[in-house]
Every structure is written in structure tokens, then in C-alpha cells.
Write an enzyme that holds these catalytic residues in place. Structure first.
Site, short mmCIF file in Angstrom:
data_model
loop_
_atom_site.label_atom_id
_atom_site.label_comp_id
_atom_site.label_asym_id
_atom_site.label_seq_id
_atom_site.Cartn_x
_atom_site.Cartn_y
_atom_site.Cartn_z
N TYR A 152 0.92 -1.34 0.03
CA TYR A 152 -0.04 -0.04 -0.01
C TYR A 152 0.96 1.07 0.02
CZ TYR A 152 -3.92 3.19 1.10
OH TYR A 152 -4.58 4.18 1.05
N LYS A 156 1.19 4.04 -2.91
CA LYS A 156 0.67 5.55 -2.61
C LYS A 156 2.00 6.46 -3.03
CE LYS A 156 -3.46 4.82 -2.09
NZ LYS A 156 -4.78 5.48 -2.92
N1 LIG Z 1 -9.98 5.59 4.03
C1 LIG Z 1 -8.62 6.10 4.24
O1 LIG Z 1 -8.46 6.26 5.30
C2 LIG Z 1 -7.95 6.61 3.20
C3 LIG Z 1 -6.79 7.13 3.42
C4 LIG Z 1 -5.80 7.80 2.56
C5 LIG Z 1 -6.09 7.20 1.39
N2 LIG Z 1 -7.36 6.50 0.93
C6 LIG Z 1 -7.33 6.19 -0.39
O2 LIG Z 1 -8.53 6.87 -0.89
C7 LIG Z 1 -9.18 6.19 -2.04
C8 LIG Z 1 -10.53 5.69 -1.63
O3 LIG Z 1 -10.56 4.88 -0.42
P1 LIG Z 1 -11.96 4.77 0.35
O4 LIG Z 1 -11.50 4.63 1.81
O5 LIG Z 1 -13.05 5.29 0.16
O6 LIG Z 1 -12.35 3.06 -0.01
P2 LIG Z 1 -13.46 2.19 -0.14
O7 LIG Z 1 -13.09 0.59 -0.03
O8 LIG Z 1 -14.64 2.66 0.83
O9 LIG Z 1 -13.79 2.74 -1.52
C9 LIG Z 1 -13.14 2.31 -2.66
C10 LIG Z 1 -13.86 2.18 -4.07
O10 LIG Z 1 -12.82 1.76 -4.66
C11 LIG Z 1 -13.57 0.77 -5.44
N3 LIG Z 1 -12.48 0.01 -6.49
C12 LIG Z 1 -11.52 -0.89 -5.69
N4 LIG Z 1 -10.80 -1.30 -6.75
C13 LIG Z 1 -11.28 -0.80 -7.92
C14 LIG Z 1 -10.87 -0.99 -9.27
N5 LIG Z 1 -10.03 -2.08 -9.72
N6 LIG Z 1 -11.52 -0.59 -10.35
C15 LIG Z 1 -12.52 0.41 -9.95
N7 LIG Z 1 -12.77 0.63 -8.50
C16 LIG Z 1 -12.27 0.00 -7.68
C17 LIG Z 1 -14.32 -0.23 -4.57
O11 LIG Z 1 -15.16 -0.96 -5.19
C18 LIG Z 1 -14.83 0.79 -3.81
O12 LIG Z 1 -16.10 1.08 -4.34
C19 LIG Z 1 -8.37 4.77 -2.10
O13 LIG Z 1 -7.22 4.96 -3.09
C20 LIG Z 1 -7.67 4.83 -0.89
O14 LIG Z 1 -6.08 4.36 -0.76
C21 LIG Z 1 -8.09 6.12 1.77
#
Ligand SMILES: NC(=O)c1ccc[n+]([C@@H]2O[C@H](COP(=O)([O-])OP(=O)(O)OC[C@H]3O[C@@H](n4cnc5c(N)ncnc54)[C@H](O)[C@@H]3O)[C@@H](O)[C@H]2O)c1
Length: 252
Positions: A152, A156
Site C-alpha cells: 500500500y 501511494k
Molecule cells: N479511507 C482512508 O483512510 C484513506 C486514507 C488515505 C487514502 N485513501 C485512499 O482513498 C481512496 C478511496 O478509499 P476509500 O477509503 O473510499 O475506500 P473504499 O473501499 O471505501 O472505496 C473504494 C472504492 O474503490 C473501488 N475499487 C477498488 N478497486 C477498484 C478497481 N480495480 N476498479 C474500480 N474501482 C475499484 C471499490 O469497489 C470501492 O467502491 C483509495 O485510493 C484509498 O487508498 C483512503
């Protein structure tokens, strides 16, 4: 409320969490939306709830042809692509010594290669139009390491380097490329880690000067800003939405 009125915005990972919060943000601000997420995630219902201004494709961002088709469909429907938010992503928490190569590749493929595929497909259309704005969701873990999150963090860090490179290469085309780097955000991804006892809210509170997780709407507001005309001179920037997490070098 009309900061994105009539602008054509593509959001990936749109069915959940930060992607869905971004979708709602842009909808309220008057945008026309094209949503991408995997099959089986309820994307059709999400799009339907937005009325006729939203189209969608159930596809993986790792599928170059499907993403190209989605951008072509969006261009056909709306006439172009003004902004993109790349929110599709996955996290795997596993000791590095036990990370199988398939898991490592899957995380890199979704978070980094998928982001690249969408950037390139959208930017080809933006270049024809004379410009656009791309916002990639990176993470505080692109800047700092964390145990059991090797793939991860690497993915990133890659998104941050990708964002820098594209900002430099595509700036002359009028395409701005930035990232938003959230801390732990209250989404299904993090809720799953909390439920499994992997993510400890007490430790997050100690490390974060503001003492709490981010809300998806707070991340979406940052994305909306970077995607909009008010950010017209911001390019190659990484906006930390982290309550001071990265600023904090004090032992917790
Ligand atoms: N939630 C956190 O704490 C956090 C912190 C930093 C960064 N992020 C990043 O933010 C982004 C969103 O995360 P989130 O927390 O909303 O996650 P989440 O799991 O709630 O939502 C992610 C969405 O991405 C979709 N997805 C996954 N793989 C996919 C693919 N191959 N093609 C199309 N869609 C796909 C999933 O189906 C899901 O609907 C991610 O890139 C995550 O790494 C999240």
C-alpha cells in the site's frame, strides 16, 4: 454552490467512501458526472440517485480497454472531460515477510497502474480540449512508512511520483495534476480495518493533532477545490487532509 456547473467530471471508485463523497460534492456543485467502479458495488443505484446528470461504467480501472471505452462514452455523452478524481483503491494489511507476490501486484496494479491508466485515457481527451484537472488520491502513507502496509505504501508513494511527473509533462498542455493525501478517513475501507481490530482509533488520536479521523466529505472538499478553476495555478501539489498527521514528528 455552482462552482462546477456544467463541468464534466469523472470519478473512479465512485460507489463508496471518498469516491462517493466526491461524486455527491460535484453533483451539488452542478457537475455532469461519469462514475466508474467494479461490478457488484451498487454503482447503478448510486448513479440513478443523481438523476440524468450521471452516467456510469462498471469496470476495473486496471482494464485499459474498459477505461478507454468509458472515457469515449463520457465524451460522446457530455462532449468532453474537464476533471477526474482517481479514488479507486484497495488496502492489504499483512506482514511484509508474508506478502505473496500476487497480493503485492494486485495492490500496485489497482492503486498505481489503475490510476495511471485513467490519467492517460482522460488526458488524451483533455489535451484535445486544451486542458483539464486531475486529482489523484494518494495518502499520508505515500510520505511515511507503516508496518504491514508495504504494498500500500509503495503504491501511494508511486501515485505521488506519478502525479509529480504528469504535472510537469502535461502542464504545458493546460492539464493540472495534483493529489489529495488523506489520513485515516471514515469510509468502508477503514471501518473494515477498525472492525478487524487492525486500525486503532486511540493511536490515531494520539498521532493526529486534531485527534480524529477525517470525514469523506472533508476529503471531497479538497478534491473539489483542486479540480476547480480557483486552483488554476496549483499543479504538482499534494494537499494533506490529515489534521496535522504529517506535521507531527513527536513520538506518540
Ligand atoms: N479511507 C482512508 O483512510 C484513506 C486514507 C488515505 C487514502 N485513501 C485512499 O482513498 C481512496 C478511496 O478509499 P476509500 O477509503 O473510499 O475506500 P473504499 O473501499 O471505501 O472505496 C473504494 C472504492 O474503490 C473501488 N475499487 C477498488 N478497486 C477498484 C478497481 N480495480 N476498479 C474500480 N474501482 C475499484 C471499490 O469497489 C470501492 O467502491 C483509495 O485510493 C484509498 O487508498 C483512503
Amino acid at each position: 454552490m455552482d462552482r462546477h456547473k456544467g463541468r464534466r467530471v469523472l470519478v473512479t471508485g465512485a460507489a463508496n467512501g471518498i469516491g462517493w463523497a466526491c461524486t455527491q460534492f460535484f453533483a451539488v456543485e452542478g457537475a455532469e458526472l461519469f462514475l466508474i467502479d467494479l461490478p457488484g458495488k451498487g454503482l447503478a443505484d448510486r448513479a440513478a440517485s443523481l438523476g440524468s446528470r450521471a452516467r456510469f461504467a462498471e469496470a476495473s480501472v486496471t482494464d485499459e480497454k474498459a477505461v478507454g471505452d468509458a472515457v469515449a462514452e463520457m465524451t460522446e455523452a457530455f462532449g468532453g472531460v474537464d476533471a477526474v478524481v482517481n479514488s479507486a483503491g484497495v488496502v492489504v494489511v499483512e506482514p511484509a515477510l508474508e506478502h505473496g507476490i500476487d497480493v503485492f501486484r494486485q495492490v500496485i496494479d489497482t492503486n498505481l497502474v489503475g490510476t495511471w491508466i485513467v490519467c492517460q485515457a482522460a488526458a488524451r481527451q483533455m489535451a484535445r480540449q486544451g486542458g483539464g484537472a486531475i486529482v489523484n488520491i494518494s495518502s499520508v502513507y505515500g510520505f511515511q512508512g507503516a508496518p504491514n502496509r508495504t504494498a500500500y505504501c509503495a503504491s501511494k508513494g508511486g501515485v505521488i511520483a506519478l502525479t509529480n511527473s504528469l504535472a510537469v509533462e502535461w502542464g504545458p498542455l493546460g492539464i493540472r495534476v495534483n493529489s489529495v493525501a488523506p489520513t485515516g478517513t471514515r469510509t468502508p475501507m477503514v471501518q473494515d480495518l477498525i472492525d478487524r481490530g487492525i486500525y486503532k482509533l486511540e493511536a490515531v488520536g494520539r498521532k493526529t493533532p486534531l485527534g480524529r479521523l477525517a470525514e469523506p466529505e472533508e476529503v471531497a472538499a479538497a478534491c473539489g477545490f483542486l479540480a476547480g478553476n480557483e486552483a488554476g495555478m496549483i499543479n504538482g501539489h499534494h494537499l494533506h487532509v490529515d489534521g496535522g498527521w504529517l506535521a507531527n514528528g513527536f513520538p506518540t
